[in-house]
Design a protein around this motif. Structure first.
Motif, mmCIF file in Angstrom:
data_model
loop_
_atom_site.group_PDB
_atom_site.id
_atom_site.type_symbol
_atom_site.label_atom_id
_atom_site.label_comp_id
_atom_site.label_asym_id
_atom_site.label_seq_id
_atom_site.Cartn_x
_atom_site.Cartn_y
_atom_site.Cartn_z
ATOM 1 N N THR A 27 1.046 -1.057 -0.175
ATOM 2 C CA THR A 27 -0.441 -0.076 0.054
ATOM 3 C C THR A 27 0.478 1.397 -0.228
ATOM 4 N N PHE A 28 1.104 1.752 -1.411
ATOM 5 C CA PHE A 28 1.407 2.667 -0.916
ATOM 6 C C PHE A 28 1.589 3.817 -2.691
ATOM 7 N N SER A 29 1.707 5.147 -2.373
ATOM 8 C CA SER A 29 1.275 6.119 -2.926
ATOM 9 C C SER A 29 1.636 6.463 -4.242
ATOM 10 N N ARG A 30 2.632 6.975 -4.070
ATOM 11 C CA ARG A 30 4.171 6.817 -5.360
ATOM 12 C C ARG A 30 5.369 6.156 -5.387
ATOM 13 N N ILE A 31 5.795 5.737 -5.674
ATOM 14 C CA ILE A 31 7.304 5.125 -6.006
ATOM 15 C C ILE A 31 7.681 6.286 -6.703
ATOM 16 N N GLY A 32 9.135 6.758 -5.874
ATOM 17 C CA GLY A 32 10.269 7.306 -6.598
ATOM 18 C C GLY A 32 11.919 6.912 -7.145
ATOM 19 N N PRO A 33 12.570 7.468 -7.003
ATOM 20 C CA PRO A 33 13.843 6.288 -8.063
ATOM 21 C C PRO A 33 13.841 5.163 -7.477
ATOM 22 N N PHE A 51 17.781 4.725 -10.891
ATOM 23 C CA PHE A 51 16.640 5.368 -12.269
ATOM 24 C C PHE A 51 15.992 6.396 -11.485
ATOM 25 N N ARG A 52 15.737 7.963 -11.831
ATOM 26 C CA ARG A 52 15.934 8.754 -11.042
ATOM 27 C C ARG A 52 13.994 9.166 -11.136
ATOM 28 N N SER A 53 13.280 10.111 -10.115
ATOM 29 C CA SER A 53 12.270 9.820 -11.199
ATOM 30 C C SER A 53 11.751 11.032 -11.781
ATOM 31 N N ASP A 54 12.960 12.021 -12.529
ATOM 32 C CA ASP A 54 12.977 12.931 -13.948
ATOM 33 C C ASP A 54 13.267 11.795 -14.862
ATOM 34 N N GLY A 55 13.125 10.965 -14.252
ATOM 35 C CA GLY A 55 13.375 9.756 -15.877
ATOM 36 C C GLY A 55 15.311 10.103 -15.665
ATOM 37 N N ASN A 56 16.091 10.906 -15.399
ATOM 38 C CA ASN A 56 17.778 10.335 -15.498
ATOM 39 C C ASN A 56 18.020 9.075 -15.132
ATOM 40 N N ARG A 71 12.052 0.541 -16.361
ATOM 41 C CA ARG A 71 11.254 0.739 -15.133
ATOM 42 C C ARG A 71 10.306 0.705 -15.768
ATOM 43 N N ASP A 72 8.917 -0.030 -15.149
ATOM 44 C CA ASP A 72 7.567 0.159 -16.206
ATOM 45 C C ASP A 72 6.964 0.599 -15.047
ATOM 46 N N ASN A 73 6.621 1.725 -14.754
ATOM 47 C CA ASN A 73 5.579 2.618 -14.269
ATOM 48 C C ASN A 73 4.277 1.760 -13.779
ATOM 49 N N ALA A 74 3.802 1.261 -14.636
ATOM 50 C CA ALA A 74 2.779 1.135 -14.648
ATOM 51 C C ALA A 74 2.437 -0.344 -13.651
ATOM 52 N N LYS A 75 3.952 -2.213 -14.129
ATOM 53 C CA LYS A 75 3.769 -2.295 -13.083
ATOM 54 C C LYS A 75 4.822 -2.326 -11.707
ATOM 55 N N ASN A 76 5.261 -0.998 -11.645
ATOM 56 C CA ASN A 76 5.656 -0.529 -9.977
ATOM 57 C C ASN A 76 6.792 -1.551 -10.077
ATOM 58 N N ALA A 109 13.128 4.109 2.262
ATOM 59 C CA ALA A 109 13.749 3.689 1.471
ATOM 60 C C ALA A 109 13.349 2.175 2.034
ATOM 61 N N PHE A 110 13.069 1.474 0.697
ATOM 62 C CA PHE A 110 12.411 0.072 0.767
ATOM 63 C C PHE A 110 13.898 -1.063 0.298
ATOM 64 N N TRP A 111 14.036 -2.115 0.884
ATOM 65 C CA TRP A 111 14.792 -3.216 -0.164
ATOM 66 C C TRP A 111 14.171 -4.659 -0.205
ATOM 67 N N GLY A 112 14.709 -4.835 -1.177
ATOM 68 C CA GLY A 112 14.392 -6.983 -1.842
ATOM 69 C C GLY A 112 15.133 -7.402 -0.987
ATOM 70 N N GLN A 113 15.047 -8.118 -1.059
ATOM 71 C CA GLN A 113 15.708 -9.977 0.014
ATOM 72 C C GLN A 113 17.151 -9.865 -0.706
#
Length: 121
Positions: A27-33, A51-56, A71-76, A109-113
């Motif tokens: 449950t989140f509203s937005r993913i940044g970098p 991969f920054r939010s501005d596309g850089n 990144r695919d923002n539609a698929k997070n 900040a969140f990390w994968g396993q």
């Protein structure tokens, strides 16, 4: 809460390719970098691609020209295409994302396993 689930690691031969994926859920509203790191045995965790939010996009010198982050923002989801792999690329690879939780104001900040990549003949 937010979970980052990585996939795509495994064994590759020198000169080969692998593609890592990392999907965010929860449950989140937005993913940044979003970024990929790796940690080899006995070494510090290393930032590989951002991969920054501005596309850089930024790459570490060690992977520039060989690895591609997307990144695919539609698929997070964030990906890491790894080509021309070398034995020294052997490490545990982690994805990282800055996420704004639902109802929250700041990014956390969140990390994968982590997923193991082994490059060996």
């Amino acid at each position: 809460q937010v979970q980052l689930m990585e996939s795509g690691g495994g064994l590759a031969q020198p000169g080969g390719s692998l593609r890592l994926s990392c999907a965010a859920s929860g449950t989140f509203s937005r993913i940044g970098p979003m970024a990929w790191y790796r940690q080899a045995p006995g070494k510090e965790r290393e930032l590989l691609a951002l991969f920054r939010s501005d596309g850089n996009i930024n790459y570490a010198d060690s992977v520039k020209g060989r690895f591609t982050i997307s990144r695919d923002n539609a698929k997070n989801t964030v990906y890491l295409q790894m080509n021309s792999l070398k034995p020294e690329d052997t490490a545990v690879y982690y994805c990282n994302a800055a996420v704004k939780l639902a109802g929250g104001y700041n990014y956390s900040a969140f990390w994968g396993q982590g997923t193991l990549v082994t490059v060996s003949s």
